[in-house]
Design a protein around this motif. Structure first.
Motif, PDB file in Angstrom:
ATOM      1  N   ALA A 204      -2.103  10.780   1.358  1.00 31.65           N
ATOM      2  CA  ALA A 204      -1.121  10.496   2.399  1.00 31.65           C
ATOM      3  C   ALA A 204      -1.781  10.545   3.775  1.00 31.65           C
ATOM      4  O   ALA A 204      -1.098  10.573   4.789  1.00 31.65           O
ATOM      5  CB  ALA A 204       0.036  11.488   2.321  1.00 31.65           C
TER       6      ALA A 204
ATOM      7  N   ASN B 222       7.556  13.029   3.254  1.00 32.77           N
ATOM      8  CA  ASN B 222       7.478  13.354   4.679  1.00 32.77           C
ATOM      9  C   ASN B 222       8.828  13.124   5.341  1.00 32.77           C
ATOM     10  O   ASN B 222       9.198  12.004   5.672  1.00 32.77           O
ATOM     11  CB  ASN B 222       6.410  12.496   5.350  1.00 32.77           C
ATOM     12  CG  ASN B 222       6.137  12.973   6.753  1.00 32.77           C
ATOM     13  OD1 ASN B 222       6.908  13.756   7.315  1.00 32.77           O
ATOM     14  ND2 ASN B 222       5.048  12.509   7.332  1.00 32.77           N
TER      15      ASN B 222
ATOM     16  N   VAL C 123      10.009  11.120   8.905  1.00 28.51           N
ATOM     17  CA  VAL C 123      10.514   9.766   9.151  1.00 28.51           C
ATOM     18  C   VAL C 123      12.035   9.736   9.303  1.00 28.51           C
ATOM     19  O   VAL C 123      12.598   8.717   9.673  1.00 28.51           O
ATOM     20  CB  VAL C 123      10.095   8.777   8.032  1.00 28.51           C
ATOM     21  CG1 VAL C 123       8.595   8.580   8.027  1.00 28.51           C
ATOM     22  CG2 VAL C 123      10.580   9.260   6.679  1.00 28.51           C
TER      23      VAL C 123
ATOM     24  N   ALA D 176       5.643  -1.209   9.953  1.00 28.73           N
ATOM     25  CA  ALA D 176       5.833   0.240   9.984  1.00 28.73           C
ATOM     26  C   ALA D 176       7.302   0.648   9.797  1.00 28.73           C
ATOM     27  O   ALA D 176       7.596   1.553   9.011  1.00 28.73           O
ATOM     28  CB  ALA D 176       5.260   0.819  11.268  1.00 28.73           C
TER      29      ALA D 176
ATOM     30  N   GLU E  41       8.303   0.108   6.138  1.00 27.24           N
ATOM     31  CA  GLU E  41       7.662   1.102   5.276  1.00 27.24           C
ATOM     32  C   GLU E  41       8.405   2.437   5.377  1.00 27.24           C
ATOM     33  O   GLU E  41       8.729   3.055   4.362  1.00 27.24           O
ATOM     34  CB  GLU E  41       6.195   1.281   5.680  1.00 27.24           C
ATOM     35  CG  GLU E  41       5.456   2.230   4.759  1.00 27.24           C
ATOM     36  CD  GLU E  41       4.015   2.473   5.228  1.00 27.24           C
ATOM     37  OE1 GLU E  41       3.353   1.530   5.677  1.00 27.24           O
ATOM     38  OE2 GLU E  41       3.567   3.633   5.133  1.00 27.24           O
ATOM     39  N   ALA E  42       8.698   2.852   6.620  1.00 31.70           N
ATOM     40  CA  ALA E  42       9.435   4.106   6.817  1.00 31.70           C
ATOM     41  C   ALA E  42      10.804   4.029   6.157  1.00 31.70           C
ATOM     42  O   ALA E  42      11.258   4.991   5.520  1.00 31.70           O
ATOM     43  CB  ALA E  42       9.572   4.401   8.311  1.00 31.70           C
TER      44      ALA E  42
ATOM     45  N   ILE F 289      10.586   4.543   2.474  1.00 31.05           N
ATOM     46  CA  ILE F 289      10.340   5.949   2.146  1.00 31.05           C
ATOM     47  C   ILE F 289      11.613   6.778   2.305  1.00 31.05           C
ATOM     48  O   ILE F 289      11.936   7.617   1.455  1.00 31.05           O
ATOM     49  CB  ILE F 289       9.186   6.496   3.012  1.00 31.05           C
ATOM     50  CG1 ILE F 289       7.887   5.778   2.627  1.00 31.05           C
ATOM     51  CG2 ILE F 289       9.029   8.001   2.826  1.00 31.05           C
ATOM     52  CD1 ILE F 289       6.731   6.088   3.521  1.00 31.05           C
TER      53      ILE F 289
END
Lengths: 458, 458
Positions: B70, B335, B338, B408, B411-412, B415
């Protein structure tokens, strides 16, 4: 925002590392069962078969399981070349996967011997061990002094070896592999006999003495003098650790049972007990003792609780899965190539090896005759039980080799001595225990010890 | 003679790697028990507590357990800085130890989910699974098509996302984490209910579909077109593997029992069974399926033998030790940063995430209403059981991220969707199953399922 999923070599190769580990484990279990069962049919201790099974797949023969610590590259590993072909990988990727896979297997093997010593601790009895404490201490001290003196002096006098390498070889002669001895005792149902408890006690004390000797010898080789502060710190911390564990055994028990009784989720007893064993192993390793000593102490402490039987039964399957990894990799790491007399370079080493082997056996067998106040004890069995050097002897040889103090023939000789004592001890111990009525404190406990050789599921 | 004991970084750092692994495992077990027990007291599934426990020690909070995959460095790991201080190590050594320790923990976590699926396979019944096979297949297909279409089209239409990244996000929405769902079902004693068997069956089929989709999407992102040969090979090998396992289930059983009965050394039943599970996992992984599918198939095959109960009891302690490593590390890798709306960069992602979350839930919940011929079935529970994306969803996001196709914020968003579905599914599933009389083929089996939540030792 920094990428949360950056690709690293670790992530990219992860599936192949897993496949490599799975393939290694499959080979380990196949060889441990093949070797163990064959050994059992030949009326030999199964652990001998596991060691030989390891030799067959290891660096000496098939090269399926080899390790970079011993200087092997990925291209030496048949497993890795197979994986390279299966996954169409380049050389760099395979090198990375080889290192990772070897590290994982090494740690699994170490977890294996940690679980083994935890189990041995659970099967040992603190009070019984206390009763033979003096005898065990004398056996351990004589088993260190005798081979060390004989070996060091003999190498200097007969073989004109310089003093520092002679001391290294002498130090390697002092080791006792508690793992191999206790496994054989357990397999033969003799772990709880007086002989068994003396051997286990002496092997534990020997391990502590060995760590102190190693520190002395290593600093001697490095700086030419002994770092006294370091040695004193080691002696104090080792003593504090062992006494602390015994005190803990008296007080921690009840709170442990109280905690386990309150838990409602799966693994209510096993997970806290296992965590405790790992914590003790970790503590021992942080104060520069061996992790396995911590696990043994944890087993002794939890043996005092009334959850003992239940715990024993749950630790057994974990030991069944992890312990073979240790013994098969010990076999795989043993390079029997150094025993080949047709290789001219080996001959000088083999002569020294023959001398070291005699010292290694005699120096430990005599310890049996130092036992007092135990009429009828099997003195030979106690002495023979101290013979295997196993992984501890290899650690000595490895540190000696790294320091550059050992010549190639002497290094080979030490390795031959370690290999032969390790492989000879299981059948010799079985032979010396055969046809004897063991002196056992409680008959019921002895029976249970014998049952430990087969899985107990009711 | 080449030195047999050459020192490499591996050998030198080995004791520290072991200490690092031991410390990590101690933290894993403490958090899994703390989280699991607290969850249980709050009447939530224990696995939710294990995930949250992982979050607390992971990258989102205490930084005790972090992973280089990561993007974390050794200096980000509180455990490594502690080890550096304890062992007086330089930065290079710590970086090496960090990588090794992380690889070992990752493999242990993978072994954990392999053992979990082996256990789930042992507890599932091939015939019962066959009876709900059609329903499971329809649930799986709808559970792939609905969220994929809704997600991809929605992202293109409402958020003007280009087509390739939209397809990636859609693909991530199709996943179902069989690990999390089956663990919750097992904890609630619903694994053997008709609902439970449909969910497990659908999750298995979903896993296979997911692997095929992943291959399609990845080749689409890499070359702009679909590698048809690869896809056909995958479909054929997956089908052959699953059908082969079922056939094996009919013929291999008896020979397995015959072999196990002949063995006389310790672990006579467990070691061959475990080896079989690892071999099937390895085979699945070699033909580019997931290793856990192989372990599940192995469990199904061995479930057919009359050694089932004995084996189940011996696999349980191993699962108790290995499975928590998987769930705690899944939590540790998540994580939650985010999710923080006060960070401006997160806001765009959070809006997309809200959309993806709705699609993720709706797209799976609808699947319950595709079931036919089972009056009185809890349709909501089946749909909810398919919700958690877990590690499978993260794999999709990771491959998307590596391909460079994802922005970005997207992607966040993926997640966030994966994290929320994973954490919401256990309590939602419990809620939807509560106060229902489950339709169970055999009443006795259902009871046993409930007992599976506490260790069974007689």
């Amino acid at each position: 925002m920094p990428s949360l999923l950056a690709t690293t070599p670790e992530a990219e190769y992860a599936p192949f590392v897993l496949t490599g580990v799975l393939l290694t484990l499959i080979i380990v279990y196949l060889m441990s069962k093949l070797g163990g069962e064959l050994s059992k049919r030949l009326d030999l201790p199964p652990v001998l078969g596991e060691l030989v099974g390891g030799v067959i797949v290891g660096v000496s023969a098939l090269h399926l399981i080899v390790f970079p610590e011993a200087g092997a590259a990925a291209t030496d590993s048949l497993l890795m070349t197979t994986l390279q072909w299966l996954g169409d990988l380049d050389a760099e990727a395979v090198a990375h996967i080889f290192t990772s896979q070897s590290e994982v297997i090494s740690v699994l093997a170490e977890l294996g011997v940690i679980v083994l010593l935890f189990e041995i601790g659970l099967e040992s009895d603190l009070r019984e061990l206390g009763k033979v404490g003096y005898q065990a201490a004398i056996v351990a001290v004589v088993g260190v002094v005798a081979p060390f003196t004989l070996g060091t002096v003999g190498l200097v006098v007969f073989f004109h070896v310089p003093i520092i390498p002679a001391i290294f070889a002498g130090a390697a002669l002092t080791a006792t592999s508690i793992g191999i001895t206790s496994k054989v005792l357990s397999e033969l149902g003799h772990l709880k006999s007086t002989e068994g408890q003396i051997i286990v006690g002496a092997a534990v004390i020997d391990d502590v003495l060995g760590i102190i000797i190693l520190a002395v010898v290593a600093s001697l080789a490095k700086t030419g003098e002994v770092d006294l502060v370091n040695v004193v710190v080691l002696i104090v911390s080792a003593t504090a650790f062992l006494l602390g564990s015994i005190l803990l055994g008296k007080f921690f028990n009840q709170s442990f049972v109280a905690i386990a009784d309150k838990l409602q989720t799966r693994g209510a007893l096993l997970v806290p007990a296992f965590t405790f064993a790992l914590a003790m192993a970790c503590l021992a390793s942080v104060i520069h003792l061996e992790a396995i000593l911590g696990a043994f102490a944890a087993g002794l402490v939890l043996d005092e609780t009334d959850k003992r039987k239940e715990l024993d039964q749950q630790v057994m399957p974990i030991a069944d899965i992890l312990v073979p990894i240790f013994f098969v990799t010990v076999g795989a790491k043993a390079n029997l190539g150094v025993l080949n007399p047709t290789v001219p370079e080996n001959r000088a080493g083999l002569v020294i090896a023959a001398f070291l082997l005699v010292v290694a056996i005699v120096g430990k067998v005599v310890t049996g005759w130092t036992i007092f106040g135990k009429p009828g004890i099997n003195r030979l069995a106690v002495g023979v039980g101290m013979i295997p050097r196993g992984e501890v002897g290899l650690v000595f040889a490895g540190i000696g080799s790294a320091s550059g103090a050992l010549s190639a023939p002497l290094e080979a000789a030490i390795i031959v001595m370690v290999i032969l004592t390790t492989f000879l001890a299981p059948p010799l111990l079985q032979l010396s225990l055969k046809n004897q009525e063991s002196i056992t404190p409680e008959e019921s406990d002895s029976e249970e010890g014998e049952n430990a050789a087969v899985p107990v599921v009711k």
